[in-house]
Structures are given as C-alpha cells and as structure tokens.
Design an enzyme around this catalytic site. Structure first.
Site, mmCIF file in Angstrom:
data_model
loop_
_atom_site.group_PDB
_atom_site.id
_atom_site.type_symbol
_atom_site.label_atom_id
_atom_site.label_comp_id
_atom_site.label_asym_id
_atom_site.label_seq_id
_atom_site.Cartn_x
_atom_site.Cartn_y
_atom_site.Cartn_z
ATOM 1 N N THR A 31 0.872 -1.101 -0.013
ATOM 2 C CA THR A 31 0.024 0.090 0.054
ATOM 3 C C THR A 31 1.004 1.118 0.048
ATOM 4 O OG1 THR A 31 -1.680 -1.013 1.199
ATOM 5 C CG2 THR A 31 -1.901 1.015 1.286
ATOM 6 N N GLY A 32 0.250 2.408 -0.612
ATOM 7 C CA GLY A 32 1.047 3.483 -0.527
ATOM 8 C C GLY A 32 1.263 4.113 -1.937
ATOM 9 N N SER A 33 2.115 5.330 -1.882
ATOM 10 C CA SER A 33 2.215 6.129 -3.248
ATOM 11 C C SER A 33 3.383 5.472 -4.152
ATOM 12 C CB SER A 33 2.390 7.506 -3.089
ATOM 13 O OG SER A 33 3.880 7.447 -2.246
ATOM 14 N N ASP A 84 6.128 -4.159 -1.544
ATOM 15 C CA ASP A 84 5.647 -3.040 -0.701
ATOM 16 C C ASP A 84 6.727 -1.943 -0.369
ATOM 17 O OD1 ASP A 84 4.062 -1.502 0.884
ATOM 18 O OD2 ASP A 84 3.548 -3.004 2.496
ATOM 19 N N ASP A 87 8.499 3.268 5.414
ATOM 20 C CA ASP A 87 8.586 4.808 5.804
ATOM 21 C C ASP A 87 10.172 5.043 6.030
ATOM 22 O OD1 ASP A 87 5.759 5.674 5.620
ATOM 23 O OD2 ASP A 87 5.408 4.089 6.942
ATOM 24 N N LYS A 97 6.876 0.781 8.896
ATOM 25 C CA LYS A 97 5.688 0.807 7.969
ATOM 26 C C LYS A 97 4.371 1.399 8.735
ATOM 27 C CE LYS A 97 5.171 -2.397 5.021
ATOM 28 N NZ LYS A 97 4.695 -0.990 4.117
ATOM 29 N N GLU A 106 -0.696 -5.578 5.960
ATOM 30 C CA GLU A 106 0.709 -5.570 5.281
ATOM 31 C C GLU A 106 1.555 -6.669 5.868
ATOM 32 O OE1 GLU A 106 1.067 -0.940 3.570
ATOM 33 O OE2 GLU A 106 2.121 -1.587 5.449
HETATM 34 C C1 5RP Z 1 1.357 2.015 4.178
HETATM 35 C C2 5RP Z 1 2.881 1.880 4.213
HETATM 36 C C3 5RP Z 1 3.580 2.388 3.189
HETATM 37 O O1 5RP Z 1 4.252 1.409 2.362
HETATM 38 C C4 5RP Z 1 4.516 3.490 3.587
HETATM 39 O O2 5RP Z 1 3.900 4.418 4.405
HETATM 40 C C5 5RP Z 1 5.139 4.085 2.366
HETATM 41 O O3 5RP Z 1 4.364 4.808 1.748
HETATM 42 P P1 5RP Z 1 4.877 5.609 0.350
HETATM 43 O O4 5RP Z 1 5.380 4.717 -0.733
HETATM 44 O O5 5RP Z 1 3.627 6.443 -0.057
HETATM 45 O O6 5RP Z 1 5.851 6.615 0.675
HETATM 46 O O7 5RP Z 1 3.294 1.114 5.262
HETATM 47 O O8 5RP Z 1 0.623 1.653 5.236
#
Ligand code: 5RP
Length: 231
Positions: A31-33, A84, A87, A97, A106
C-alpha cells in the site's frame, strides 16, 4: 529528481523481480504512493500474473480498476513475493511501515510471502529507525490505556491519528521521539500491550530485497549479501 520520480523508478525496477515467476503466480501487493506506481506499471506491461493478494482497500480498488484479478489470502497456495514500500528501512532491512495505516494487513500478507521486495526512494534509507513516528494499531476501547503503556514502555510520545480508522475498524497511535536500537525486541514488546493489534515495525519479517531509487539510479540490495559486505 523529485521524490515521486524516485518512487516511480523503484516501482518500475520491481517488475524485473517478477520475471522468474511462473505465469500463474499470485503476488502480494502492499500500500502507498510507491506501490501505486507499481500497480500502474504492472497494468501497463500486461500483468502476466494470475492475480494479487492486496494489503488494503485502497490497493484493492486500484488493482481492480486496472482489471488485475484479486484473490483473498486464504484462496492462494503460495505467494512467491510481496512488493511494498516503507517509511524507513535500516541497514539490517528492518522497516517502519504503516504511514498509510495499512500495517496490519501488510504484515499478514508479508508473513505469507516467500520474499519481501521493498521499493523506496533514498530518503527512506536510515542508519537507525525511529525518526518516522512508529504506528501502532489498537482496538478503539484500548486507545487511551495503550497510549499510557506505550509511553511508559518506550519513553516515546504516542499521538492518536485522530479521524483515521483502519480497514479493520481500529485506531492508530503514532509514537514520536523514538531511537530504536532493537527493532525486533521492540516489535515483540509492543505487541504484548493489551488491545494492540500490531505495530509498524517489520523486523521479525523484514525485507529480503531492497530496490532503492537514488539520483544516480536504482540500487538492488539483497539482505544477506548486504549485511555480509557491511560487517
Ligand atoms: C502504508 C505503508 C507504506 O508502505 C509506507 O507508508 C510508504 O508509503 P509511500 O510509498 O507512500 O511513501 O506502510 O501503510
């Protein structure tokens, strides 16, 4: 290069990790951008997988919009890999994360996968975890009591992510002010607090491969070889 371009570069590099899979494989999708770029890239190249086990409602919607078949975890025999973001990721491939709040699902999908491919931009690569607030998912009735216990146990400051409800109907406490020297120990300890669902430390099941996008290109690191060459 912008952070978003780096995220996209890491996501595109993950497509190569799929080359060795049997064409009827399911994969786990985070999940995430950064993962959003991966899902879009997967769709553009013509998925060539049987389907995906998703870690959140947001990723499920994006996968479905691209026509990539979704499967529940209990419908698949094996998940050869899970892709995945993170953070933060440290040199032992432990991660924080859950910035997007999908940490529990996740963790479940990651635990079922043979390999965890972490895709991220270079800003996520850290010597020690803890600058990014550590998310803890708690059941709503335990939030205040769990926050007190977290503060006592860690010395950090838990902040309620007010207004946010996880896909599982729970609350998130983000712990600020941590310097984590034992990710595995802290992951285990936080999970003992009554009312905790899980926390965003991915140390017991860390990443196996890191695709790290830097201004000069995407670096590929394997956990074992990386640790050995940095001893
Ligand atoms: C979501 C997560 C994401 O993998 C993490 O926040 C990274 O996000 P992004 O790719 O938007 O920087 O753990 O729960």
């Amino acid at each position: 290069m912008s952070q978003d371009k780096l995220k996209k570069a890491a996501a595109l590099a993950a497509l190569a990790e799929l080359e060795t899979l049997a064409p009827d494989s399911f994969i786990g999708v985070g999940t995430g951008s950064t993962v959003n770029h991966f899902i879009d890239a997967l769709a553009r190249r013509g998925a060539r997988i049987r389907g995906a086990v998703s870690s959140s409602e947001a990723s499920s919607r994006r996968l479905a919009a691209h026509g990539i078949p979704l499967a529940r975890l209990d419908e698949v025999d094996a998940l050869p890999l899970y892709v995945d973001g993170a953070d933060e990721i440290d040199h032992g491939f432990n991660m924080i994360k859950g910035g997007g709040g999908a940490l529990t699902c996740e963790k479940v999908v990651a635990a079922a996968a043979r390999r965890f491919i972490c895709i991220c931009d270079a800003s996520k690569w850290v010597a020690a975890l803890g600058r990014f607030p550590l998310p803890v998912e708690v059941i709503p009735m335990a939030r205040v009591q769990a926050a007190r216990e977290i503060a006592r146990l860690t010395g950090g400051e838990p902040h309620w992510r007010e207004g946010f409800i996880t896909d599982n109907g729970h609350h998130i406490l983000d712990i600020h002010g941590l310097a984590i020297d034992d990710p595995r120990g802290l992951e285990t300890e936080l999970n003992q607090i009554a009312g905790t669902v899980t926390n965003g430390l991915f140390a017991r099941r860390g990443a196996d491969v890191l695709l790290l996008a830097t201004a000069t290109g995407v670096q590929r690191h394997e956990r074992q070889s990386f640790s050995a060459s940095n001893r």
